[in-house]
Design an enzyme around this catalytic site. Sequence first.
Site, PDB file in Angstrom:
ATOM      1  N   ASP A  73       8.498  21.877   2.676  1.00  0.00           N
ATOM      2  CA  ASP A  73       9.322  21.288   3.733  1.00  0.00           C
ATOM      3  C   ASP A  73       9.414  19.770   3.636  1.00  0.00           C
ATOM      4  O   ASP A  73       8.570  19.122   3.015  1.00  0.00           O
ATOM      5  CB  ASP A  73       8.705  21.601   5.098  1.00  0.00           C
ATOM      6  CG  ASP A  73       8.934  23.041   5.515  1.00  0.00           C
ATOM      7  OD1 ASP A  73       9.310  23.848   4.660  1.00  0.00           O
ATOM      8  OD2 ASP A  73       8.725  23.324   6.709  1.00  0.00           O
ATOM      9  N   HIS A  93       4.188  20.824   2.038  1.00  0.00           N
ATOM     10  CA  HIS A  93       5.110  19.697   2.222  1.00  0.00           C
ATOM     11  C   HIS A  93       5.127  18.841   0.964  1.00  0.00           C
ATOM     12  O   HIS A  93       4.090  18.266   0.611  1.00  0.00           O
ATOM     13  CB  HIS A  93       4.683  18.861   3.433  1.00  0.00           C
ATOM     14  CG  HIS A  93       4.737  19.635   4.722  1.00  0.00           C
ATOM     15  ND1 HIS A  93       3.735  20.507   5.082  1.00  0.00           N
ATOM     16  CD2 HIS A  93       5.675  19.688   5.685  1.00  0.00           C
ATOM     17  CE1 HIS A  93       4.063  21.063   6.249  1.00  0.00           C
ATOM     18  NE2 HIS A  93       5.231  20.591   6.639  1.00  0.00           N
TER      19      HIS A  93
END
Length: 365
Positions: free
Chosen positions: A176, A320
């Site tokens: 993400d 991430h």
Amino acid sequence: MASSPQAVEIVADGYEFSGATSRERWRSIWFDPSSDTPLTATGLLDVTATDQALAQAATTMTGIPGFDLGQAEGDPLGAATLVAFSGDGALLVGYDGCQVAACSAGRITISIPAQATETLLTAAGRAARDATLAPVSPVAIPTTSPTPTPSTSTVTPQPDGKVNCRKVKCIALSFDDGPGPYTSKLLTHLKKAKVPATFFMLGQQVETYPKVTRAVAAGGHEIGVHTWDHRMLTRLTDAQAYREIHSSIKIVKQLTGRIPKLLRPPYGETNQAVAAQAKKAKVAQILWDVDTLDWKTRDTKKTVEAALKQTRRGSILLLHDIHSTSVAAVPGIIEGLRKKGYTFVTVGQLLGKTKPGLVYSHGSR
Ligand code: NI
């Protein structure tokens, strides 16, 4: 955004709500860790030459409502609220919403191509650019990371798109908040291990890192969206939520030719109203069942451990790619999970056909 013993950059990113004049703001903060002193834009760049280059670049920017660099009080570089570098070495000079264009235009970024920056950068500016393109620890520490041991896994990676998740134990890695400065490094890890992944990208990051975005697509990975600028969709009006989703889909489509089918709502926050907008934008909502907490621990070892401990058949792992510690964890995660017999697929492959608007957090067990 940048890190080396000579230069570190932090970008503070904010949104100011005030009706029609709501605006996006940002501040880039540069400093030199070796002397613990701030680096200003005028220390990184030749002011006169940069002002000229900005004025020149501004003339080519058309179609932005109310855009006029003259609003920068005759001091384009001095008035800028962001000075940064893109993944391909271009100089990015940014302005807050409402500053040099109509508020509706949002933040304005002027990009000066890498080859045109050579005459603009001071020695400190070149160090700043290098710290963005090849970030290293700001502290000169002895290299303690062991040389990676060759994978002893006997599981042969399946060719993309040919995996039968009813027969093998499929799982999906998802990343993400990118693309960012470490995404290229991540692509190298994934390519080496022949692992496809799914990237939930922010529209504004895609805009900043177009080449990296294309490289993700070219690497055979799946691209989903994570809204334009990471606002909590449940707090927005229907129209705002739709715009957040749609604008990010649009820029991915423009750059890669692919139409994202998956949305990861920021913070995993969703409700019926958000589901309706996701359905309208023709994207399924993808959550996760393995949260490595990589964003919180910023610890490569803990990230690997969390992934290995929690993963089950059908898992969707949340990571991430904007954190170097997370990217560094990926080879260990892949090796560890392959040893346990898992096969990596994209979220789309894991779930098969998805329905727009519906929420999924793992594949079938
Ligand atoms: Ni996020």
